[in-house]
Design a protein around this motif. Structure first.
Motif, short mmCIF file in Angstrom:
data_model
loop_
_atom_site.label_atom_id
_atom_site.label_comp_id
_atom_site.label_asym_id
_atom_site.label_seq_id
_atom_site.Cartn_x
_atom_site.Cartn_y
_atom_site.Cartn_z
N MET A 21 0.82 -1.21 0.00
CA MET A 21 0.00 0.00 0.00
C MET A 21 0.86 1.27 0.00
SD MET A 21 -1.06 2.48 2.31
CE MET A 21 -0.69 1.64 3.82
N LEU A 22 1.95 1.25 0.79
CA LEU A 22 2.80 2.43 0.91
C LEU A 22 3.77 2.58 -0.26
CD1 LEU A 22 3.63 2.52 4.73
CD2 LEU A 22 2.14 4.06 3.45
N ASP B 162 2.48 3.64 -4.79
CA ASP B 162 2.57 4.96 -5.41
C ASP B 162 3.91 5.14 -6.12
OD1 ASP B 162 3.98 4.88 -3.05
OD2 ASP B 162 3.25 6.80 -2.29
N LEU C 145 1.00 14.79 0.60
CA LEU C 145 1.68 13.74 1.34
C LEU C 145 1.86 14.10 2.81
CD1 LEU C 145 4.38 12.61 -1.25
CD2 LEU C 145 2.20 11.52 -0.69
N LEU D 83 -1.17 12.90 4.35
CA LEU D 83 -1.09 11.44 4.41
C LEU D 83 -0.23 11.00 5.59
CD1 LEU D 83 -1.63 8.65 3.11
CD2 LEU D 83 0.48 8.99 1.79
N ARG E 251 -1.07 8.32 8.48
CA ARG E 251 -0.23 7.14 8.67
C ARG E 251 0.15 6.94 10.13
NH1 ARG E 251 4.77 8.04 5.02
NH2 ARG E 251 5.50 6.21 6.17
N TRP F 251 -7.80 -1.45 1.51
CA TRP F 251 -7.06 -0.22 1.24
C TRP F 251 -6.29 -0.33 -0.08
CZ3 TRP F 251 -3.60 2.26 5.63
CH2 TRP F 251 -3.19 3.53 5.22
N LEU G 174 -6.79 1.60 -3.67
CA LEU G 174 -5.73 2.56 -3.95
C LEU G 174 -5.21 2.48 -5.38
CD1 LEU G 174 -3.98 4.76 -2.60
CD2 LEU G 174 -2.36 2.96 -1.97
N LEU H 297 -4.69 5.75 -7.87
CA LEU H 297 -3.36 6.27 -8.17
C LEU H 297 -3.09 6.30 -9.67
CD1 LEU H 297 -1.07 4.68 -5.41
CD2 LEU H 297 -2.18 6.91 -5.43
N GLY I 90 -0.29 11.87 -5.17
CA GLY I 90 -0.40 12.24 -3.76
C GLY I 90 -1.84 12.48 -3.33
N HIS J 199 -3.66 9.22 -2.93
CA HIS J 199 -3.26 8.53 -1.70
C HIS J 199 -4.05 9.06 -0.50
CE1 HIS J 199 -0.64 5.52 -0.31
NE2 HIS J 199 0.47 5.89 -0.93
N ALA K 143 -6.87 6.98 1.73
CA ALA K 143 -6.53 6.79 3.14
C ALA K 143 -7.62 7.32 4.05
CB ALA K 143 -5.20 7.48 3.46
#
Length: 489
Positions: free
Chosen positions: A225-226, A229, A329, A332, A336, A362, A366, A370, A383, A386, A390
């Motif tokens: 997930m992280l 992107d 971000l 985000l 997180r 998720w 996503l 994206l 971004g 994301h 989230a």
């Protein structure tokens, strides 16, 4: 020493450790970005980190977490953990070595093949170090953790800078990380004597794999997930765009790494000790979330509202293209921090299926967002996508998982209320003052100071959370296993 005292002591040392290391990493990154390495080099390094992150999420199949979670003598099963970890990490590295050219090409950076093969040796080193690292976490030995991290940082940074100045380019990152990790592994052998001893028990291995695989699957989903992107950015927009995106992501991660990483070194162990009491777990999570949000809101809000002048001041004008995506971000990053604490809470409570479900939903949501964002608005679209997923998908999913463990939305709302109101005040003051000062560099500092002055009175009453004591039943106190040759705890 009571559980609350151990957690507070560990938290202070962990925070100090993390802040010191992150300041050092930040300074080294600024030197490299302003003088030697441009967006393309950062993009190649990001490609390597994507592959390494995926491998690290599954390299020991989640079995090392049993050292923290299981209320047993570590000596009974740690040798089997070591054997499983080394075997699985070695197999993963061999697969990566063979697939490196294809992996680099799919990530949009075919020149990164050599970097992948060097950088990802760290996955084998991590497999070797997992047992001593988890023993340190189990016993809240954050002083030892600080020494090891400082050793790793000094060696990694020194090697990276020396190689970069000698013209090694992006490979300087890979060799620096490899040498630093080797030194940290040697330090682990000294700090936790006897912990690197392999062994085998078939019964223990079956129990460990049964315990760890769901957690490893959830961790793999987290990493996917992280990092999806970066995959989308590299594959669709190329390594230069990925370099801008990676720098912005790194900057947005300052609060995550400085605040959340410090908390995570003790949160899983702390939640594990109160997981048998729903009331104690809810209390611990609510207080932890409140403190994390109070600390994380100021840097995240300032990065979001002052992205352009911050990047220009720190990294120079050639990185201006990263400002647009940094605004998203930074938000985000705030999410997180909250989600990582929720992840640790659910993992400690044994809700492995919930974690896999949350991360799976998720990730599924996503990927298309994206892809569409990259096509529509480039890295800024990535971004924005994301943050959107989230907030609208992951947030409700985590609330559902926490509710199943007796932590209702009211607990989360109470913990976040003051930081949320303070964040809105900060954002309004920051934007207004920066525009009023003519959007100058000194105006950025004035805007940040005024915004922080408006925030503090709102969150200062939350200081009481630092003094509260976690209720823990006697049977949930920390077991202190004696390792062969181990010294004072």
């Amino acid at each position: 020493m009571s559980l609350g005292a151990k957690v507070r002591s560990g938290a202070r040392l962990s925070l100090l450790n993390t802040v010191v290391i992150r300041i050092g990493n930040f300074a080294a990154g600024v030197v490299l970005a302003r003088t030697l390495l441009g967006p393309r080099e950062w993009g190649l390094y990001a490609t390597g980190m994507v592959a390494l992150g995926v491998l690290l999420s599954a390299n020991e199949m989640g079995v090392s977490l049993a050292i923290v979670r299981w209320d047993r003598d570590v000596r009974e099963f740690a040798p089997t953990v070591m054997t499983l970890s080394v075997l699985s990490s070695s197999i993963l590295y061999a697969a990566l070595y063979a697939a490196a050219p294809t992996t680099a090409r799919l990530l949009g950076s075919p020149d990164a093949t050599g970097m992948l093969r060097v950088l990802c040796v760290s996955v084998v080193i991590d497999g070797l170090a997992c047992v001593p690292n988890q023993i340190i976490a189990r016993e809240f030995r954050q002083g030892a953790r600080m020494v090891l991290d400082l050793l790793n940082f000094l060696v990694t940074t020194g090697t990276t800078l020396a190689l970069a100045y000698s013209g090694a380019g992006a490979m300087s990152f890979a060799w620096g990380a490899l040498v630093g990790n080797l030194c940290a592994l040697a330090g682990c052998a000294v700090v936790v004597p006897g912990a690197l001893r392999p062994g085998w028990s078939t019964a223990e291995a079956k129990a460990l794999v049964t315990f760890g695989l769901p957690l490893a699957g959830a961790s793999l989903l987290v990493l996917a997930m992280l990092n999806v992107d970066s995959v989308v950015t590299g594959a669709l927009l190329g390594p230069i765009a990925l370099g801008f995106y990676q720098l912005a992501f790194n900057v947005s991660s300052w609060p995550v790494r400085s605040i959340s990483e410090a908390a995570r070194r003790i949160s899983f162990a702390g939640f594990s000790r109160v997981a048998g009491s729903p009331a104690a777990l809810a209390d611990a999570f609510g207080r932890g979330l409140g403190l994390l949000m109070a600390a994380a809101v100021p840097p995240c809000v300032l990065l979001a509202t002052l992205a352009a002048p911050a990047l220009d001041t720190i990294y120079g004008p050639r990185w201006a293209a990263a400002a647009g995506v940094l605004r998203f971000l930074a938000l985000l990053g705030l999410l997180r921090i909250a989600y990582e604490l929720a992840y640790d809470c659910l993992a400690a409570a044994g809700r492995r299926s919930s974690l896999i479900g949350v991360q799976g939903v998720w990730l599924i949501a996503l990927v298309p967002v994206l892809l569409y964002g990259a096509h529509l608005r480039g890295i800024a679209g990535v971004g924005a996508g994301h943050v959107l997923v989230a907030a609208l998908v992951a947030g409700p999913a985590f609330l559902w998982g926490l509710r199943r463990e007796g932590i209702g939305p009211a607990v989360v709302a109470r913990a976040c209320l003051r930081p949320f109101i303070g964040g809105l005040v900060m954002a309004a003051l920051s934007i207004a003052v920066y525009r009023w000062t003519g959007e100058t560099r000194w105006g950025m500092f004035v805007a940040g100071a005024v915004a922080l002055a408006g925030y503090l009175p709102i969150v200062l009453p939350m200081r009481r959370l630092l003094r509260a004591e976690t209720p823990a039943e006697p049977e949930l106190t920390i077991q202190q296993p004696a390792m062969a040759g181990d010294g004072e705890r």
